[in-house]
Design an enzyme around this catalytic site. Structure first.
Site, PDB file in Angstrom:
ATOM      1  N   ASP A   1      45.218  52.514  73.017  1.00  0.00           N
ATOM      2  CA  ASP A   1      46.175  53.520  72.524  1.00  0.00           C
ATOM      3  C   ASP A   1      47.385  53.701  73.435  1.00  0.00           C
ATOM      4  OD1 ASP A   1      45.120  55.111  74.650  1.00  0.00           O
ATOM      5  OD2 ASP A   1      45.510  56.917  73.484  1.00  0.00           O
ATOM      6  N   GLU A   2      47.564  52.786  74.382  1.00  0.00           N
ATOM      7  CA  GLU A   2      48.561  53.023  75.418  1.00  0.00           C
ATOM      8  C   GLU A   2      49.294  51.732  75.771  1.00  0.00           C
ATOM      9  OE1 GLU A   2      46.520  54.738  78.759  1.00  0.00           O
ATOM     10  OE2 GLU A   2      48.337  54.730  79.954  1.00  0.00           O
TER      11      GLU A   2
END
Ligand code: TTP
Ligand code: MG
Length: 348
Positions: A104-105
Site C-alpha cells: 500500500d506504499e
C-alpha cells in the site's frame, strides 16, 4: 537538480478494502486479522477502531478487551494484492520511477514527469482522486524534495490527506519536526534522544555531528543530515513499463458471456484515453485479462495489432471459454516492444 518526490500510503489499507467490499462496515470499528481464539493479531484496523487505542500487531484478544464491539474479519490477501496492482497501474501513468515499499506504499519520483504541467502537487492530487474513484479506497500523499520529507509528509494529515513541503518550506518544517517522526528512530533511540534533551530537529542540529556520532555511531551522522532536511537517496527504478491496461472489477460478478462483451466499448474508451500520448508504433500486442470469481485469472494475447475493438472482442470470446465461472474482472491492454532489444537490433 531539484527532486520532486511523492510518497503515497493507503489509509488503513486492508480494512479499507474490506469496507469497500462491504459498505455496511463503514462507521463502525472493524479490523482485519486472526481470531482471538487462535491467538491471532490485528494486521490493521479502521480509524473508528483506532479511537479505542487499537493498533496493527495488537493481539485480537487485547483488542476485543479495549473495544468489545469490534468486528474482526479474516485476511484476504488476493483481494489486497489486486487493489495494490491497480494502484501501481495508476502510478505508472506518471513515471517509471516507482519504488514500492509494501502493498500500500510507494515512492514516486516525478521530477521529469510532463503530467499536470510538471506540478508534483497536482499529480499527487490527481492520483488521490483516481485511486479513490477506481479502487474505492483513500490514500494519503506527501510531496517534497526528497524521500525522507515525502514520507513524513504523507503521514502528516492521515487519513485522506495531502501535505506538500515546498523546497522553500523545508527549513521551517524540519526545525520544528519531532525526532520521533524520523524514520529509523524507534523507541530506544527516541528515549536516548529525550534523555539528552533532544525532542525536535532544531535541538538535534545544535548537538552537532560529532556528539551525535559519539552517541549513535553512523546513524548519528545520518540524524544530523536528516535534521537539516537533507536526504539524497534516489527512488530505486522499477523496470520500464512493459504494458498498459485498464480493467474493471464489477460490483456484481457477471455470469452472462454476452454481457461481458458489451463492456468492451467503455473499456476501449478508457484505454484509448490512457494511450493518447503514446506512440502506437511501440505497441507489440493486445491482450485481455479475465478474472473469475474464484480469483483464477487468464490472459490471452494477439500479436501484431494496434489494439482494435474487433481484436479485443475475439480475444475475449476465446478467454471466456476457459472457465464456466462468473466473471469478477475484465481488463484490456497492450504490451510494448522492448526498446533495448530494438536498439540492439540496430547494431546487428
Ligand atoms: P500500514 O500502511 O502500516 O498501515 P495501514 O495502511 O493499515 O494504516 P495507515 O492508515 O496508518 O497507513 O500497512 C499496510 C497494510 O499492511 C495494513 O493495512 C495491513 C498490513 N500490515 C500487517 O499485516 N501487519 C502489520 O504489523 C502492519 C503495520 C501492517
Ligand atoms: Mg497504509
Amino acid at each position: 537538480m531539484q527532486q520532486k518526490i511523492i510518497h503515497i500510503d493507503a489509509d488503513c489499507f486492508y480494512a479499507a478494502v474490506e469496507m469497500r467490499e462491504q459498505p455496511q462496515l463503514r462507521g463502525r470499528p472493524m479490523a482485519v486479522g486472526g481470531s482471538s481464539e487462535r491467538r491471532g493479531v490485528l494486521t490493521t484496523c479502521n480509524y473508528e477502531a483506532r479511537r479505542f487505542g487499537l493498533r496493527s500487531a495488537m493481539s485480537s484478544a487485547q483488542a476485543l478487551k479495549l473495544c468489545p464491539q469490534l468486528l474482526i474479519l479474516p485476511i484476504r490477501m488476493p483481494l489486497y494484492k489486486e487493489v495494490s496492482a491497480q494502484m501501481r497501474n495508476i502510478f505508472a501513468d506518471y513515471t517509471d520511477l516507482i519504488e514500492p515499499l509494501s502493498l500500500d506504499e510507494a515512492y514516486l519520483d516525478v521530477s521529469q514527469s510532463p503530467a499536470q504541467g510538471g506540478s508534483a502537487t497536482n499529480i499527487a492530487k490527481e492520483i488521490r482522486k483516481r485511486v479513490e474513484r477506481n479502487c474505492g479506497i483513500t490514500v494519503s500523499a506527501g510531496v517534497a524534495p526528497n524521500k525522507f520529507l515525502a514520507k513524513v509528509a504523507s503521514d502528516w494529515n492521515k487519513p485522506n490527506g495531502l501535505t506538500v513541503i515546498a523546497p522553500e518550506q523545508v527549513e521551517d518544517f524540519v526545525r520544528q519536526l519531532d525526532v520521533d517522526k524520523i524514520h529509523g528512530v524507534g523507541k530506544v533511540t527516541s528515549q536516548k534522544l529525550h534523555k539528552l534533551g533532544i525532542y525536535n530537529c532544531e535541538q538535534l542540529r545544535q548537538v552537532g555531528k560529532l556528539q551525535l556520532s559519539k552517541h549513535f555511531g553512523s546513524f548519528g551522522q545520518r540524524l544530523f543530515e536528516l535534521a537539516h532536511g537533507r536526504d539524497d537517496r534516489k527512488v530505486i527504478n522499477q523496470r520500464k513499463r512493459k504494458s498498459l491496461s485498464v480493467e474493471r472489477t464489477f460490483d456484481q460478478d457477471i455470469c452472462d458471456r454476452q454481457m461481458c462483451l458489451t463492456k468492451i466499448p467503455e473499456l476501449m474508451q478508457e484505454l484509448a484515453k490512457r494511450l493518447q500520448h503514446i506512440d502506437k508504433q511501440k505497441i507489440k500486442n493486445a491482450f485481455v485479462k479475465v478474472k473469475f470469481n474464484d480469483f483464477n485469472s487468464t490472459t490471452l494475447e494477439l500479436a501484431g495489432t494496434t489494439a482494435k475493438s474487433e481484436d479485443y472482442k475475439k480475444l475475449l470470446q476465446q478467454a471466456l471459454l476457459r472457465s464456466e465461472r462468473p466473471v469478477r474482472l475484465l481488463g484490456l491492454g497492450v504490451r510494448f516492444k522492448d526498446e533495448s532489444q530494438q536498439q540492439l537490433r540496430l547494431f546487428d
